[in-house]
Design a protein around this motif. Sequence first.
Motif, PDB file in Angstrom:
ATOM      1  N   ALA A  61       8.202 -39.977 -21.541  1.00 15.35           N
ATOM      2  CA  ALA A  61       8.254 -41.128 -20.647  1.00 15.35           C
ATOM      3  C   ALA A  61       7.134 -42.097 -21.007  1.00 15.35           C
ATOM      4  CB  ALA A  61       8.112 -40.675 -19.201  1.00 15.35           C
ATOM      5  N   VAL A  62       7.381 -43.389 -20.841  1.00 14.65           N
ATOM      6  CA  VAL A  62       6.344 -44.380 -21.082  1.00 14.65           C
ATOM      7  C   VAL A  62       5.719 -44.767 -19.739  1.00 14.65           C
ATOM      8  CG1 VAL A  62       7.475 -45.270 -23.155  1.00 14.65           C
ATOM      9  CG2 VAL A  62       7.965 -46.317 -20.949  1.00 14.65           C
ATOM     10  N   PRO A  63       4.455 -45.138 -19.742  1.00 13.76           N
ATOM     11  CA  PRO A  63       3.814 -45.530 -18.482  1.00 13.76           C
ATOM     12  C   PRO A  63       4.304 -46.891 -18.000  1.00 13.76           C
ATOM     13  CG  PRO A  63       2.323 -45.887 -20.327  1.00 13.76           C
ATOM     14  CD  PRO A  63       3.528 -45.195 -20.891  1.00 13.76           C
ATOM     15  N   GLY A  64       4.039 -47.167 -16.736  1.00 12.90           N
ATOM     16  CA  GLY A  64       4.367 -48.470 -16.181  1.00 12.90           C
ATOM     17  C   GLY A  64       5.708 -48.484 -15.479  1.00 12.90           C
ATOM     18  N   THR A  65       6.152 -49.677 -15.128  1.00 13.93           N
ATOM     19  CA  THR A  65       7.419 -49.889 -14.438  1.00 13.93           C
ATOM     20  C   THR A  65       8.156 -51.043 -15.091  1.00 13.93           C
ATOM     21  OG1 THR A  65       6.379 -51.398 -12.851  1.00 13.93           O
ATOM     22  CG2 THR A  65       6.510 -49.070 -12.221  1.00 13.93           C
ATOM     23  N   ALA A 158      15.789 -53.376 -17.749  1.00 21.93           N
ATOM     24  CA  ALA A 158      15.402 -52.003 -17.417  1.00 21.93           C
ATOM     25  C   ALA A 158      14.850 -51.236 -18.611  1.00 21.93           C
ATOM     26  CB  ALA A 158      16.604 -51.250 -16.839  1.00 21.93           C
ATOM     27  N   HIS A 159      14.872 -51.820 -19.786  1.00 19.60           N
ATOM     28  CA  HIS A 159      14.395 -51.143 -20.986  1.00 19.60           C
ATOM     29  C   HIS A 159      12.988 -51.575 -21.399  1.00 19.60           C
ATOM     30  CE1 HIS A 159      18.822 -50.241 -22.323  1.00 19.60           C
ATOM     31  NE2 HIS A 159      18.403 -49.458 -21.346  1.00 19.60           N
ATOM     32  N   VAL A 160      12.383 -52.478 -20.646  1.00 21.72           N
ATOM     33  CA  VAL A 160      11.023 -52.955 -20.957  1.00 21.72           C
ATOM     34  C   VAL A 160      10.090 -52.577 -19.804  1.00 21.72           C
ATOM     35  CG1 VAL A 160       9.582 -54.953 -21.477  1.00 21.72           C
ATOM     36  CG2 VAL A 160      11.936 -54.858 -22.336  1.00 21.72           C
ATOM     37  N   PHE A 161       9.031 -51.824 -20.125  1.00 23.36           N
ATOM     38  CA  PHE A 161       8.077 -51.353 -19.119  1.00 23.36           C
ATOM     39  C   PHE A 161       6.753 -52.100 -19.268  1.00 23.36           C
ATOM     40  CE2 PHE A 161      11.229 -48.163 -19.061  1.00 23.36           C
ATOM     41  CZ  PHE A 161      11.101 -47.431 -17.887  1.00 23.36           C
ATOM     42  N   VAL A 162       6.148 -52.421 -18.128  1.00 22.55           N
ATOM     43  CA  VAL A 162       4.851 -53.096 -18.128  1.00 22.55           C
ATOM     44  C   VAL A 162       3.915 -52.389 -17.154  1.00 22.55           C
ATOM     45  CG1 VAL A 162       5.848 -55.334 -18.713  1.00 22.55           C
ATOM     46  CG2 VAL A 162       5.499 -54.730 -16.324  1.00 22.55           C
ATOM     47  N   GLU A 163       2.629 -52.558 -17.404  1.00 23.83           N
ATOM     48  CA  GLU A 163       1.592 -52.066 -16.488  1.00 23.83           C
ATOM     49  C   GLU A 163       0.606 -53.208 -16.332  1.00 23.83           C
ATOM     50  OE1 GLU A 163       0.265 -47.617 -15.918  1.00 23.83           O
ATOM     51  OE2 GLU A 163      -0.778 -48.513 -17.623  1.00 23.83           O
ATOM     52  N   ASP A 165      -0.121 -56.748 -16.579  1.00 22.01           N
ATOM     53  CA  ASP A 165       0.543 -57.824 -17.308  1.00 22.01           C
ATOM     54  C   ASP A 165       0.784 -57.478 -18.768  1.00 22.01           C
ATOM     55  OD1 ASP A 165       0.549 -59.376 -15.022  1.00 22.01           O
ATOM     56  OD2 ASP A 165      -1.367 -60.351 -15.489  1.00 22.01           O
ATOM     57  N   GLU A 166       0.744 -56.181 -19.109  1.00 19.71           N
ATOM     58  CA  GLU A 166       0.893 -55.760 -20.493  1.00 19.71           C
ATOM     59  C   GLU A 166       2.123 -54.880 -20.674  1.00 19.71           C
ATOM     60  OE1 GLU A 166      -0.983 -56.875 -22.948  1.00 19.71           O
ATOM     61  OE2 GLU A 166      -2.137 -58.067 -21.501  1.00 19.71           O
ATOM     62  N   VAL A 167       2.815 -55.065 -21.767  1.00 20.37           N
ATOM     63  CA  VAL A 167       3.967 -54.224 -22.092  1.00 20.37           C
ATOM     64  C   VAL A 167       3.472 -52.856 -22.546  1.00 20.37           C
ATOM     65  CG1 VAL A 167       5.926 -53.917 -23.652  1.00 20.37           C
ATOM     66  CG2 VAL A 167       5.433 -56.175 -22.697  1.00 20.37           C
ATOM     67  N   THR A 168       3.994 -51.800 -21.911  1.00 20.98           N
ATOM     68  CA  THR A 168       3.575 -50.431 -22.248  1.00 20.98           C
ATOM     69  C   THR A 168       4.630 -49.660 -23.016  1.00 20.98           C
ATOM     70  OG1 THR A 168       4.352 -49.699 -20.080  1.00 20.98           O
ATOM     71  CG2 THR A 168       2.005 -50.237 -20.295  1.00 20.98           C
ATOM     72  N   GLY A 169       5.857 -50.146 -23.028  1.00 15.19           N
ATOM     73  CA  GLY A 169       6.883 -49.441 -23.765  1.00 15.19           C
ATOM     74  C   GLY A 169       8.230 -50.141 -23.695  1.00 15.19           C
ATOM     75  N   ILE A 170       8.971 -50.078 -24.786  1.00 12.44           N
ATOM     76  CA  ILE A 170      10.350 -50.556 -24.838  1.00 12.44           C
ATOM     77  C   ILE A 170      11.207 -49.374 -25.258  1.00 12.44           C
ATOM     78  CG2 ILE A 170      11.959 -52.172 -25.900  1.00 12.44           C
ATOM     79  CD1 ILE A 170       9.645 -54.094 -26.346  1.00 12.44           C
TER      80      ILE A 170
END
Length: 256
Positions: A61-65, A158-163, A165-170
């Motif tokens: 799992a990648v962090p963030g939402t 739904a495929h791009v996660f941020v924490e 203001d930074e992207v944490t995972g795609i």
Amino acid sequence: MDEVEVVVTHSERTTLRVGDMYLKVDADQARLDVEFEAMSLAPVPTPEVLWRKPHVLAVAAVPGTTLGRLGGPATGSPAAWASAGAAIRKLHDAPLPARPGQAGRSIVALAAELDSECESLMTSGLLPADLVTRNRQVAEAALRPWTPAFTHGDLQIAHVFVEGDEVTGIIDWSEAGQGDALYDLATFTLGHEERLDDVLAGYGAGSGTSSGVGIDIDVIRAWWSLRSLLIVRWLTEHGFDPFAPGCEVDVLRSRM
């Protein structure tokens, strides 16, 4: 964790979550191979691959939402959306992968697929003829020559996660490959047109990127119509609801 969560399932693929691990089970091994290769090449944050076996890929799992979902409210600050735009631009400017992706279908093939799908939508009565006809006209602007870029191919919100203001995972790279960069931008902002300016602020909306990708808002709008026309019937047949508020059918109605 004492249960298995079914994240998404249909006849082609099932994704399960067990604790902090996602298991992607795919009937098409080639899609998993594309996903693994794309994540290894992409210059943006991607999930860690834990292991892979025939027809199964395990990722962390990648962090963030996420910044929201199709049919739901968009969340996150303008800076977070701009950060997503910058990450997408970094991907599009990266060296090209070897394979064509979902966003890389030829103009001739795409036009034929679109015409066939529009005919099916009208013949079946799934959508009104005037709605299909108008959006087919809008979609025409996407059927033009484009400069190949490294595209994700299914860059849903739904495929791009941020924490912060930074992207944490795609995530979900099974459709990645060479393709039209504006298809990615359209897919990411589908149903959230009001966020397009924020995304383009991060992406760079000038004459083009270093890979030669220019921004044409009419083409992005055309991809909103084209993608929605192509997916409505598939979604309906696989247990999803494109008629839900804010989803694909509402996107089509907004072009009227």
